[in-house]
Design an enzyme around this catalytic site. Structure first.
Site, mmCIF file in Angstrom:
data_model
loop_
_atom_site.group_PDB
_atom_site.id
_atom_site.type_symbol
_atom_site.label_atom_id
_atom_site.label_comp_id
_atom_site.label_asym_id
_atom_site.label_seq_id
_atom_site.Cartn_x
_atom_site.Cartn_y
_atom_site.Cartn_z
ATOM 1 N N CYS A 5 0.839 -1.208 0.000
ATOM 2 C CA CYS A 5 0.000 0.000 0.000
ATOM 3 C C CYS A 5 0.870 1.252 0.000
ATOM 4 O O CYS A 5 0.563 2.238 -0.690
ATOM 5 C CB CYS A 5 -0.918 0.009 1.219
ATOM 6 S SG CYS A 5 -1.973 -1.441 1.382
ATOM 7 N N CYS A 9 -42.043 10.510 9.824
ATOM 8 C CA CYS A 9 -42.077 9.175 9.212
ATOM 9 C C CYS A 9 -42.049 9.282 7.692
ATOM 10 O O CYS A 9 -41.388 8.477 7.011
ATOM 11 C CB CYS A 9 -43.321 8.404 9.653
ATOM 12 S SG CYS A 9 -43.482 8.202 11.438
#
Length: 430
Positions: free
Chosen positions: A58, A189
């Site tokens: 890496c 909701c």
């Protein structure tokens, strides 16, 4: 070589873990808080690197990844995730080694593995090929934009729960459930509904149905609402088999919901298997696919019998459960079965049971010096985690020869000529 605080084997004797990318780079740093917003909900093509700061490959890739990001700026998005720090994201995409590069194209929920070279030119070429494919698919009508377009944000993925099906669907299930209790007239909701639907689709896809999202109309199914003490809307609860439900405490965006669902998925994941080393393939696959390989050499079956061996294996299985989020491999072998492996670890035919933690990428290992118990093994791994463990090079710096052996049949051993030779040799060593 040390085991860094997150529980992953590092690359050097003195390790200073630093992120490979910064805000000054054109590489976009990703994490669970911004991943869904930046990548999944985006219409852009993304190449995302999953890396660990301690990983040598890496570190070698980082400057090439930065060059590619600069070259592709405004054309293709280039991102990076510290998978050592953000294990939930790594687990979500089955990351088993570093670096792993994924291409998030037309269907963001099904990224492709990048198979090209690691130079900046190869990365740019791979990105442009993926971009051309995406454009062709869009021209032909095969691909849309964001993964949260109307065709994929299906309300069907939110399971409608009722007084009649709740116990069977939720309480009797081995899956984890996030359940919203709502009222049709509730404004909050209504605002949550598209976020809940989008999260349900992504979570179903990314956990293969092991985490489910459901919804209860609490004004209709008042028995459920009363049972769980629902006083306001929307209320979200987390249900895990055999446990009391808990209140969901996260945010209400699809990204927040998905992140919490993936954490629950990781928590509920089964422990890795504790495998017997039967041949080279078992060791190679387990250790190469794991950041750390924990190997036990258990006493010969004639020394412990089946019950004694099973007690040692139970300790290992309990520890594998304890550390299951670490993506470690867990292996065991019988004393004398893999003498080359024992020699490379310096066990040398005595002192059983023994245990070693191996970093096969760097061919370094550390030996358990304390007791072979849950307490002793935990202390062993904890000491490594703060850099106090003593480490050595594995044999000659290469993996030892692994012999093919028959699997233990689970029974007490039987004396044979081969066993007599083993036991005489053991006495001579002592």
């Amino acid at each position: 070589f040390v085991l860094v605080s997150s529980g992953v084997l590092g690359c050097s004797l003195v390790l200073s873990v630093q992120a490979l990318y910064s805000s000054n780079d054109d590489v976009i740093e990703l994490n669970p808080s911004n991943f869904n917003r930046e990548v999944i909900q985006s219409d852009s093509l993304w190449l995302v690197e999953f890396y660990a700061p301690w990983c040598g490959h890496c570190q070698s890739l980082a400057p090439e990844w930065k060059k590619a990001a600069t070259a592709l700026k405004g054309i293709v998005k280039i991102g990076a995730i510290d998978a050592d720090q953000h294990k939930s994201l790594a687990g979500q995409y089955s990351i088993r080694g570093f670096p792993t590069i994924k291409i998030f194209g037309g269907n963001k929920n099904k990224p492709e593995e990048y198979q090209g070279g690691r130079s900046s030119q190869a990365i740019v070429d791979g990105a442009m090929n993926a971009l051309r494919t995406l454009v062709k698919d869009r021209l032909s009508g095969k691909a849309g934009g964001s993964s949260y377009n109307n065709s994929e944000m299906k309300k069907d993925d939110v399971v409608e729960l009722t007084d009649d099906n709740f116990d069977k669907m939720v309480l009797d299930s081995d899956d984890v459930w996030l359940v919203e209790f709502f009222a049709p007239w509730c404004g909050h909701c209504k605002n949550l509904e598209p976020e809940w639907a989008a999260a349900a689709t992504a979570v179903k896809e990314q956990t293969k149905g092991k985490v489910r999202l459901g919804a209860v109309d609490a004004t209709v199914h008042q028995g459920l609402s009363s049972r769980y003490g629902i006083r306001g809307f929307p209320t979200i609860k987390v249900f895990r088999k055999g446990e009391e439900p808990e209140d969901y405490q996260g945010g209400r965006s699809r990204g927040d919901i998905i992140e919490r669902a993936l954490d629950l998925f990781s928590d509920n994941a089964p422990a890795p298997e504790v495998l017997e080393i039967l041949n080279e393939d078992v060791l190679k696959k387990t250790c190469e696919d794991s950041q750390l390989c924990v190997i036990a050499v258990l006493p010969h079956i004639l020394d412990t019998g089946a019950s004694g061996r099973n007690s040692y294996l139970e300790v290992m299985m309990n520890m594998a459960e304890k550390y299951k989020k670490k993506m470690w491999g867990w292996l065991w072998t019988e004393a004398g079965a893999q003498m080359d492996l024992e020699a490379s670890l310096g066990i040398g035919g005595f002192g059983y049971p023994a245990m070693a933690a191996i970093n096969t990428r760097k061919m370094k290992f550390a030996l358990l010096r304390g007791s072979f118990s849950e307490t002793g093994i935990h202390e062993f791994l904890r000491e490594l985690s703060v850099g106090r463990g003593s480490t050595s090079t594995l044999g000659s710096g290469t993996m030892p020869k692994i012999h093919s052996v028959d699997a233990w049949d689970g029974k007490d051993g039987q004396v044979s000529r081969k066993i007599i030779i083993y036991r005489v040799g053991k006495q001579n060593l002592q």
